[in-house]
Design a protein around this motif. Structure first.
Motif, PDB file in Angstrom:
ATOM      1  N   THR A   1       1.183  18.181   1.360  1.00 37.91           N
ATOM      2  CA  THR A   1       0.203  19.126   1.907  1.00 37.91           C
ATOM      3  C   THR A   1      -1.146  18.450   1.962  1.00 37.91           C
ATOM      4  N   ARG A   2      -1.993  18.929   2.836  1.00 31.57           N
ATOM      5  CA  ARG A   2      -3.311  18.346   2.992  1.00 31.57           C
ATOM      6  C   ARG A   2      -4.370  19.271   2.427  1.00 31.57           C
ATOM      7  N   ASN A   3      -5.312  18.674   1.780  1.00 31.98           N
ATOM      8  CA  ASN A   3      -6.493  19.434   1.394  1.00 31.98           C
ATOM      9  C   ASN A   3      -7.229  19.824   2.658  1.00 31.98           C
TER      10      ASN A   3
ATOM     11  N   LYS B   1      -1.681   5.144  -8.410  1.00 33.71           N
ATOM     12  CA  LYS B   1      -1.945   3.788  -8.857  1.00 33.71           C
ATOM     13  C   LYS B   1      -0.649   3.006  -9.011  1.00 33.71           C
ATOM     14  N   LEU B   2       0.435   3.677  -9.424  1.00 37.50           N
ATOM     15  CA  LEU B   2       1.724   3.003  -9.596  1.00 37.50           C
ATOM     16  C   LEU B   2       2.417   2.729  -8.273  1.00 37.50           C
ATOM     17  N   GLY B   3       1.840   3.222  -7.169  1.00 38.55           N
ATOM     18  CA  GLY B   3       2.395   2.910  -5.853  1.00 38.55           C
ATOM     19  C   GLY B   3       3.249   3.990  -5.254  1.00 38.55           C
ATOM     20  N   TYR B   4       3.360   5.152  -5.915  1.00 43.86           N
ATOM     21  CA  TYR B   4       4.166   6.244  -5.375  1.00 43.86           C
ATOM     22  C   TYR B   4       3.297   7.139  -4.500  1.00 43.86           C
ATOM     23  N   PHE B   5       3.752   7.395  -3.294  1.00 43.23           N
ATOM     24  CA  PHE B   5       3.028   8.302  -2.416  1.00 43.23           C
ATOM     25  C   PHE B   5       4.024   8.844  -1.400  1.00 43.23           C
ATOM     26  N   LEU B   6       3.679   9.998  -0.843  1.00 42.30           N
ATOM     27  CA  LEU B   6       4.522  10.657   0.144  1.00 42.30           C
ATOM     28  C   LEU B   6       4.066  10.270   1.543  1.00 42.30           C
ATOM     29  N   THR B   7       4.999   9.933   2.382  1.00 41.85           N
ATOM     30  CA  THR B   7       4.677   9.559   3.767  1.00 41.85           C
ATOM     31  C   THR B   7       4.679  10.808   4.638  1.00 41.85           C
ATOM     32  N   GLU B   8       3.894  10.720   5.719  1.00 42.48           N
ATOM     33  CA  GLU B   8       3.858  11.830   6.661  1.00 42.48           C
ATOM     34  C   GLU B   8       5.114  11.868   7.512  1.00 42.48           C
ATOM     35  N   GLU B   9       5.555  13.064   7.801  1.00 42.87           N
ATOM     36  CA  GLU B   9       6.732  13.206   8.675  1.00 42.87           C
ATOM     37  C   GLU B   9       6.311  12.989  10.121  1.00 42.87           C
ATOM     38  N   SER B  10       7.113  12.273  10.853  1.00 43.40           N
ATOM     39  CA  SER B  10       6.785  11.968  12.240  1.00 43.40           C
ATOM     40  C   SER B  10       7.206  13.114  13.126  1.00 43.40           C
TER      41      SER B  10
ATOM     42  N   SER C   1      -4.065   0.803   4.199  1.00 43.48           N
ATOM     43  CA  SER C   1      -2.639   1.083   4.193  1.00 43.48           C
ATOM     44  C   SER C   1      -2.377   2.479   3.641  1.00 43.48           C
ATOM     45  N   PRO C   2      -1.171   3.029   3.854  1.00 42.58           N
ATOM     46  CA  PRO C   2      -0.861   4.351   3.292  1.00 42.58           C
ATOM     47  C   PRO C   2      -1.007   4.413   1.772  1.00 42.58           C
ATOM     48  N   SER C   3      -0.628   3.336   1.090  1.00 43.95           N
ATOM     49  CA  SER C   3      -0.756   3.329  -0.368  1.00 43.95           C
ATOM     50  C   SER C   3      -2.220   3.402  -0.794  1.00 43.95           C
ATOM     51  N   SER C   4      -3.069   2.622  -0.127  1.00 43.37           N
ATOM     52  CA  SER C   4      -4.497   2.638  -0.459  1.00 43.37           C
ATOM     53  C   SER C   4      -5.093   4.011  -0.156  1.00 43.37           C
ATOM     54  N   ARG C   5      -4.653   4.600   0.956  1.00 42.88           N
ATOM     55  CA  ARG C   5      -5.152   5.929   1.313  1.00 42.88           C
ATOM     56  C   ARG C   5      -4.751   6.963   0.246  1.00 42.88           C
ATOM     57  N   ALA C   6      -3.501   6.874  -0.237  1.00 39.37           N
ATOM     58  CA  ALA C   6      -3.039   7.822  -1.246  1.00 39.37           C
ATOM     59  C   ALA C   6      -3.857   7.697  -2.526  1.00 39.37           C
TER      60      ALA C   6
END
Length: 342
Positions: A144-146, A333-342, A286-291
């Motif tokens: 979800t997005r803020n 920080k550990l590298g876990y993040f959720l990707t956006e659905e296309s 990158s997506p990880s940096s963004r997360a």
């Protein structure tokens, strides 16, 4: 000569002598009078010359003062025009920034109202608190997005569906952390002299925003603290692409080329970019940096809500929400993040 003629001659001579004497006297008096008139005229002329010199000096002084005053007035007028232009530009810039901040605050207030009104201790919103869902109920997938304009990503950790026990999350409050939070809650702020804020910066924010590019990492952290960081998606048309046909893909399709992340230095599909404050430079991330960045932004957003008195929750609920946001930073920080659905 007869006596009568002699007497007449003497009388005539006497008259002539008296006439000559009177003429000389009149001439001398006239000369003296004219000399006096001349002296008076010369004195008056001298006084007039002195007056002319004085008036000429006064005129020159007035002309010089008038020129200096005119030059000063023109300089002052130009200075006032320049200052007015600078103030006008600054006012227009502040107005634009204020309008942007107003839009952001309105969006954040709306999001907070939704959070507060739809989730109460007696009737919590299960969409906002997935951990309250029963083991057999369905869970929303993805992220979800803020609703704030900063584009912060609301991360939700997904438990592994091994058995019913894994869907339950037990919590136990740490007395030290809670005491530090209570102390901070009495006078909320971002001052690092507070034990609570100092701990969060040391244990969560610092490590979460520590990237390979240390200089840019520090700038990002300052921008996040000042609430001046902008994250925006990059239009697919602006990303460098190659034709899939060149790499075995379907005809007519295009695939984005990997871009070097400005923070990690690794080549990734950077679909977002950041801007720090009023600077014109954009940095692809990158997506990880963004997360990781958005996890920290989520924390700061909630802390600012508490500062502004917008959070209508019990102090224990605030504490657990802060702990959840700290966990998000650790997970990111550990590298876990959720990707956006296309």
């Amino acid at each position: 000569m007869p006596p009568e003629e002699a007497g007449a001659h003497r009388q005539e001579t006497y008259n002539m002598s008296r006439l000559r004497s009177s003429s000389m006297e009149i001439k001398e008096k006239g000369t003296e009078f004219l000399r006096d008139q001349l002296d008076a005229a010369q004195k008056e002329l001298k006084l007039k010359d002195e007056e002319c010199v004085r008036l000429s000096h006064v005129r020159n002084q007035l002309e010089q003062e008038l020129e200096e005053l005119t030059a000063s007035l023109f300089e002052e007028a130009h200075k006032m025009v320049r200052e007015a232009n600078v103030k006008q530009a600054a006012a227009e810039k502040q107005l634009k920034e204020a309008q942007g901040k107003i839009d952001v605050l309105q969006a954040e207030v709306s999001a907070l109202k939704t959070l507060v009104l739809t989730s109460t201790p007696s009737s919590p919103n299960r969409q906002l608190h997935p951990q309250l869902l029963s083991p057999g109920s369905s869970r929303p997938r993805g992220h979800t997005r803020n609703k704030s304009a900063s584009g912060a990503l609301q991360l939700q950790t997904e438990p592994l569906p091994t058995d019913a026990a894994t869907n339950r999350e037990d919590r136990e409050m740490d007395s030290v952390l809670f005491a530090e939070f209570l102390s901070w809650k009495e006078k909320p702020g971002l001052d690092r002299s507070s034990a609570f804020i100092s701990r969060v910066f040391r244990e969560d924010i610092g490590p979460c925003l520590s990237f390979t590019c240390s200089e840019l990492s520090q700038s990002v952290q300052r921008a996040v603290e000042n609430n001046s960081l902008t994250i925006e998606p990059v239009a697919m048309s602006s990303l460098p692409t190659v034709k899939d046909i060149e790499c075995g893909g379907p005809n007519g399709c295009r695939t984005p080329i990997e871009t070097k992340c400005a923070l990690s230095g690794m080549s990734r599909h950077c679909r977002h970019r950041i801007k720090l404050g009023d600077k014109e430079n954009y940095y692809y991330i990158s997506p990880s940096s963004r997360a990781r960045i958005t996890a920290v932004c989520n924390f700061f957003t909630y802390i600012r809500y508490i500062q502004q008195g917008l959070v209508r929750q019990e102090v224990q609920q605030m504490f657990w929400e802060v702990m959840r946001l700290r966990r998000e930073m650790s997970v990111a920080k550990l590298g876990y993040f959720l990707t956006e659905e296309s």
